[in-house]
Write an enzyme that holds these catalytic residues in place. Structure first.
Site, PDB file in Angstrom:
ATOM      1  N   ASP A 735      27.688  40.308  66.593  1.00 38.55           N
ATOM      2  CA  ASP A 735      27.736  40.172  68.036  1.00 38.55           C
ATOM      3  C   ASP A 735      26.462  40.645  68.713  1.00 38.55           C
ATOM      4  OD1 ASP A 735      30.218  39.291  67.592  1.00 38.55           O
ATOM      5  OD2 ASP A 735      31.286  40.968  68.494  1.00 38.55           O
ATOM      6  N   CYS A 769      23.921  27.039  70.015  1.00 39.09           N
ATOM      7  CA  CYS A 769      24.514  28.381  69.956  1.00 39.09           C
ATOM      8  C   CYS A 769      25.203  28.590  71.299  1.00 39.09           C
ATOM      9  CB  CYS A 769      23.453  29.438  69.646  1.00 39.09           C
ATOM     10  SG  CYS A 769      21.912  29.269  70.566  1.00 39.09           S
ATOM     11  N   ALA A 771      23.166  29.575  74.467  1.00 39.07           N
ATOM     12  CA  ALA A 771      22.196  29.001  75.390  1.00 39.07           C
ATOM     13  C   ALA A 771      21.392  27.872  74.756  1.00 39.07           C
ATOM     14  CB  ALA A 771      21.244  30.090  75.886  1.00 39.07           C
ATOM     15  N   ILE A 773      18.856  28.271  72.477  1.00 35.60           N
ATOM     16  CA  ILE A 773      17.441  28.600  72.282  1.00 35.60           C
ATOM     17  C   ILE A 773      17.240  29.664  71.200  1.00 35.60           C
ATOM     18  CG2 ILE A 773      16.711  27.984  74.614  1.00 35.60           C
ATOM     19  CD1 ILE A 773      16.840  30.969  75.337  1.00 35.60           C
TER      20      ILE A 773
END
Length: 840
Positions: A735, A769, A771, A773
């Site tokens: 995370d 993912c 975003a 990037i």
């Protein structure tokens, strides 16, 4: 008038009912049969709960949990004192936990003191807490532990944690709202001084963009590393009669002496724990080299303190190590204590929360207490076990000095960074800018206060990177000095003080404190770098006449760059967004709701344009990315994780681009925050959209538990054409941060490469993912590099990042991701070389 009424009027068909008297009698009866228990919560509010006298502790606990609407409730308990001793006295044997299995009357008796709601089991990692409200309660508990000095921690760490408290309560630093004394009335640290407040203010400026939940998570993430975190301390004596403290934690038993950890007995090494009267025994597992069992005996203060320690061990071991509590066995003639932990374990709690889903609830956070300040000496700066004292005034007029001109107040050590996003479980690594430019050893430089900040410093032991200069602003002292300060220069000393193993924040603080001295002079020692310009290595430097030589040399350069930190320094010099490539479409009013993050937008020139989207809007936050390496051209569509309102657009893009492979490098939610909307139906079910129909045909989990394989059937509603879509989801990324080892990630990349080779079309691979990037860029670079290695071509990761960022902004979001993917590429090359040597 009443006197004239005859008695006959009240006789016969009449009656009365004394309501008030019966209400009083019922109230008296309830009072006799029940208990009024006052509970004080972590925000210092109190509430009175009424329970029956014969009720067990579990009844009161359940009332408390319902009052707070707690879901992850098993980490908490109620603690009380029989003699009214202060709750802050951590070593008192009179503080007891309320036993859920025993009656309240038996436990509380005539206790008139309030019960304290607090954390009983300190979680090993805050990311295990899925509810934001649970993390907030842990945050309150740790704040209270610090202010009541139950949690011993370094001064630098307490200042850092206090800065997250300020961010949580006050939000982003605003010079117009936050004057010079805006922290003076907040109770943040024991013995708070103006110097501490100044340091807290400087760190507060760095947290711009963090929501209260983000700041509190970072607070917990740093607090978990404190040596005394989550330690239930008990006083004891060893065989020599020396005073020690035994701490019970999720790890096992920890031995302290004078608040310094001596040794740890993990649960896996302990065979048995027992007590007899005032003696406490620990039986350890026999090592392979030993022919005997080790039995440690410790002397407790009283029989009761010995039993309290034993019960704490039983509860902590059961909660953290077992899947379910041990079932009580009834033996009529059994000796000793029959105590067992009867609550749920951490495993059961986490499983239930995952099954029921995360509860998004709103709650009001409590502010810090007002502080009446008492001036105390400022603490020294600490660095992982050693003290870095602020440099003293230089002895001579020319020895080790950097002169500062002007009489104005010095600038702050850090400037604000407006580039904020929260992609893939981590914040952007902010660049800390300072107005003081480190120079080459022996050089004296001067500075004017009205000049702009000059170098950008990165690195430190907290990031496992040397302290490096990654950018030098033009027309600053660092730029004008001879020889010029260069990107990649490594900082070694500040006024003769070694900082090669110091924390980043302490290095900048030392420079600032030296600058604030009356002399205002500074002497810095740096190691020059050979990387003097941000340009790729020309291909002519590699010898392609010898097979594999160019690859071998590039991997050697990669390894040296990782070891020296120069690789990351050059990465920091790259632009994040191309200055000449606009993102105007993303900024249009009708498209703003389709962006997951406000600062992550697709370039207009490379964005994917929808042809037949619902509503006629052709916008989706996605870019074409093409990576050419070694004669192979890998095509991608890099996109954000779909939002609830962009699922239709996502599948429309899959349909129009003829894609048959989707790679997902995130989970649906992390740390209680949504990262991607579930854009597919459950197994065997269908999802009907505007132009397509999606059905999940298969779903499997690999043997590691970190990769999900799915197959979808995509039906074009207009033509009834069907297409099989393969879906690979990687969930083993933690995370927060990056994976500990590249091995599992490299296995996943190989599976992606195999899926691409066996695909039915040459359509671009869709990868996302949250975003689109960070982890997305890591996967693209890793696959591209593996293709180059396979063909014996040199690997230039910096040039690959530059190529990606020319097609989608901010690809590979931060330095830790870049370091991880470079380490992964080097590990893959090393493995291939080892296999080739074994084969020969």
């Amino acid at each position: 008038m009443i006197e004239s009424v005859s008695k006959r009027a009240f006789s016969g068909s009449s009656g009365t009912y004394n309501v008030h008297a019966l209400e009083l009698a019922a109230a008296r009866e309830r009072k006799l049969k029940g208990l009024n228990v006052t509970v004080r919560f972590l925000d210092d509010t109190e509430h009175v709960f009424h329970v029956e006298k014969r009720a067990k502790g579990a009844v009161l606990l359940e009332h408390v949990y319902q009052h707070l609407e707690l879901v992850e409730k098993d980490y908490f308990g109620l603690q009380f004192s029989e003699n009214g001793c202060p709750h802050g006295n951590r070593s008192s044997e009179w503080m007891r936990w309320l036993d859920p299995s025993k009656s309240l009357k038996k436990q509380l008796g005539n206790c008139q003191y309030p019960l304290h709601f607090r954390v009983k089991f300190y979680v090993s990692d805050p990311s295990k807490l899925l509810e934001e409200y649970t993390r907030y309660q842990f945050y309150l508990q740790l704040r209270k532990d610090i202010l009541e000095e139950r949690l011993v921690l370094p001064a630098s760490t307490s200042i850092l944690l206090a800065s997250y408290t300020v961010q949580s309560e006050l939000g982003d630093y605003n010079p117009e709202e936050h004057g010079p004394d805006y922290l003076s009335h907040m109770q943040l640290i024991p013995g708070q001084t103006e110097e501490m407040e100044r340091k807290i203010c400087e760190l507060h400026k760095l947290h711009k963009g963090q929501l209260p939940a983000d700041a509190e998570f970072n607070f917990l993430d740093h607090a978990k590393r404190i040596e005394m975190y989550g330690v239930d301390l008990h006083r004891a004596k060893d065989n020599a009669g020396k005073e020690i403290q035994l701490g019970v934690t999720h790890l096992g038993l920890v031995v302290f002496q004078n608040n310094i950890r001596i040794t740890v007995f993990s649960w896996s090494k302990i065979i048995k724990i027992s007590f007899k009267r005032k003696q406490f025994f620990i039986q350890l597992r026999r090592e392979p080299s030993e022919s005997y069992d080790t039995l440690l005996g410790l002397n407790m203060e009283t029989y009761r303190s010995s039993k309290t320690l034993w019960k704490s061990c039983v509860e902590h071991h059961t909660f953290f190590r077992l899947h379910s509590p041990r079932v009580k066995r009834r033996f009529p003639l059994s000796l000793g204590s029959k105590f067992t932990y009867s609550g749920r374990t951490e495993f059961q709690t986490m499983s239930e929360v995952r099954q029921r889903g995360i509860l998004e609830r709103k709650f009001v956070r409590s502010p810090s207490k007002q502080l009446i300040k008492q001036p105390t000496p400022a603490p020294p700066i600490e660095d992982k076990g050693k003290f870095l004292t602020a440099p003293a005034r230089p002895p001579g007029p020319y020895a080790n000095k950097v002169t500062s001109l002007g009489t104005k107040e010095p600038k702050k050590a850090w400037t604000e960074d407006s580039r904020i996003s929260d992609d893939d479980g981590g914040f952007l690594e902010r660049t800390l800018e300072t107005p003081y430019s480190p120079g080459v050893a022996g050089r004296v430089m001067s500075y004017a206060d009205d000049e702009p900040p000059s170098p950008t410093l990165n690195g430190g032991t907290d990031t496992n990177v040397p302290i490096l200069v990654s950018r030098v602003a033009p027309n600053t002292p660092a730029d004008k000095c001879t020889p010029r300060l260069s990107e990649g220069d490594q900082l070694h000393q500040i006024n003769g003080q070694d900082v090669s193993h110091a924390l980043h924040q302490d290095v900048v603080r030392l420079i600032q404190e030296a600058r604030s001295k009356s002399s205002g002079k500074l002497f810095l020692t740096v190691k020059p770098t050979v990387l003097l310009q941000d340009s790729p290595e020309p291909e002519e430097q590699y010898d392609f006449s010898i097979p594999g030589e160019a690859l071998r040399k590039s991997m050697q350069t990669l390894a040296e760059g990782l070891a020296s930190g120069a690789l990351l320094a050059r990465y920091e010099t790259l632009y994040r967004k191309h200055p000449d490539m606009p993102c105007d479409e993303a900024m249009k009013a009708q498209n703003l709701p389709k962006n997951r993050y406000r600062d992550i937008s697709p370039y207009d020139s490379t964005r994917v344009v929808l042809l037949n989207a619902p509503g006629g809007n052709d916008y989706i936050n996605a870019n074409y990315v093409t990576m050419c390496e070694g004669g192979i051209s890998n095509r991608y569509i890099a996109t954000q994780g779909p939002l609830p309102n962009t699922v239709d657009d996502f599948w429309q893009m899959i349909l129009e681009q003829d894609c048959d492979l989707i790679v997902m490098v995130t989970t649906l939610s992390e740390r209680g925050r949504p990262k991607c909307h579930k854009y597919w139906p459950d197994l065997g079910e269908e999802m009907a959209l505007h132009n397509v129909l999606v059905k999940t045909e298969t779903e499997e989990l690999d043997e590691t538990g970190g990769v999900h394989f799915r197959e979808f059937i995509l039906v074009d509603v207009q033509t009834c054409d069907q297409r099989r879509i393969r879906h690979l989801q990687y969930t083993a990324w933690p995370d927060h941060g990056v994976p500990d080892s590249p091995a599992a990630f490299l296995q996943f990349v190989e599976r992606v490469r195999e899926a691409r080779r066996t695909g039915a079309s040459d359509a671009p691979l869709v990868v996302h993912c949250s975003a689109g990037i960070g982890r997305t860029g890591v996967l693209v670079l890793a696959e591209t590099a593996l293709c180059a290695i396979e063909r014996g071509r040199p690997v230039r990761p910096l040039e690959m990042v530059r190529s990606m960022r020319r097609q989608r902004a901010m690809m590979i979001q931060n330095a830790s991701q870049y370091r991880f993917v470079c380490e992964s590429v080097h590990a893959a090359y090393t493995k291939i070389i080892a296999e080739e040597e074994e084969g020969t």
